[in-house]
Design an enzyme around this catalytic site. Sequence first.
Site, short mmCIF file in Angstrom:
data_model
loop_
_atom_site.label_atom_id
_atom_site.label_comp_id
_atom_site.label_asym_id
_atom_site.label_seq_id
_atom_site.Cartn_x
_atom_site.Cartn_y
_atom_site.Cartn_z
N GLY A 10 1.14 -1.03 0.07
CA GLY A 10 0.17 -0.25 0.02
C GLY A 10 0.78 1.31 0.10
O GLY A 10 2.20 1.47 -0.30
N ALA A 14 3.08 -2.44 3.77
CA ALA A 14 3.00 -3.63 3.19
C ALA A 14 2.37 -4.72 3.98
O ALA A 14 2.65 -4.93 5.25
CB ALA A 14 4.12 -3.94 2.20
N LYS A 15 1.61 -5.42 3.78
CA LYS A 15 0.65 -6.50 4.34
C LYS A 15 1.03 -8.20 3.59
O LYS A 15 0.48 -8.33 2.40
CB LYS A 15 -0.29 -6.50 4.21
N GLY A 95 -6.88 0.99 -9.92
CA GLY A 95 -5.24 1.15 -8.68
C GLY A 95 -5.82 -1.21 -8.46
O GLY A 95 -6.52 -2.18 -7.95
N ASP A 97 -5.38 -2.53 -6.11
CA ASP A 97 -5.77 -2.42 -4.73
C ASP A 97 -7.56 -2.46 -4.16
O ASP A 97 -7.72 -3.87 -3.82
CB ASP A 97 -5.36 -1.81 -3.52
N THR A 121 -5.81 4.92 3.77
CA THR A 121 -5.43 6.01 3.16
C THR A 121 -6.05 7.08 2.89
O THR A 121 -7.04 8.40 2.85
CB THR A 121 -4.03 5.92 2.53
N THR A 178 -13.85 21.99 19.87
CA THR A 178 -13.61 21.93 18.63
C THR A 178 -13.32 20.14 17.87
O THR A 178 -13.05 19.89 16.90
CB THR A 178 -12.35 22.74 18.41
#
Length: 245
Positions: A10, A14-15, A95, A97, A121, A178
Amino acid sequence: MSQYLTIDQGNTEAKIALWENTELVDTVIETRLTPASVDKFVDKRRLDGAIYCSVVQNNGPVINKLSHIARCVYRLNTSTKLPIRINYDTPTTLGADRVAAAVGAWSEHKGKDILVVDAGTAVTYDYVDANGVYQGGNIAPGITMELKALNSFTARLPLISFPENIPELCRNLMGKNTADAIALGSVYSVVASISYYRSRLPEGTVVVLGGGCGHHLASLCDFEAHVDEHLASRGLNRILLYNEN
């Protein structure tokens, strides 16, 4: 028992996952993917196959390492054979992924319309129809990206860290300060988007959530949502097996 390795590279990590046929055996997340980290994870196993995909530049040394420890090595790209059909105007820009996550969801919910949501992300919303055709999807900022944008493009809004306490935070609909207002706005924008896309897709569409915060997002939906934190890795494994068979 046949053993297979999947690597999902990614934007930030990384996985790596080890599979015995379709069963997940082990997984690790690497912030820096190297041949050494792959070697350590594999630990002298002789692999029947491996598959690699990346949303960034291909990691040549890692791919070379895979060729020495696996009988067959695949890189997921537009020429890879898939168990689903892609209906997308620009497949070269889709992509890898997203393709992997779509296949992962389809492998578990064949014959149903599926909304595939991968919250990382960026957040991707993809649709696979009941016939196994990928019909497109949308991309939006992820929660962390939204938090950074609110700080960068305004004069006074502070930078808020990713809310690790989402269940506790979301006991409230509206923020009382906030920091909470920013965090809640970013989280609920993703939840609202999931609900909106589901409402526009065919009745009975299955919602499948991937990504690290999938469980938290699912708990905020007022409908059933299936969570698979290994969604893209599962899809990669099914793509590998499809090509092997």
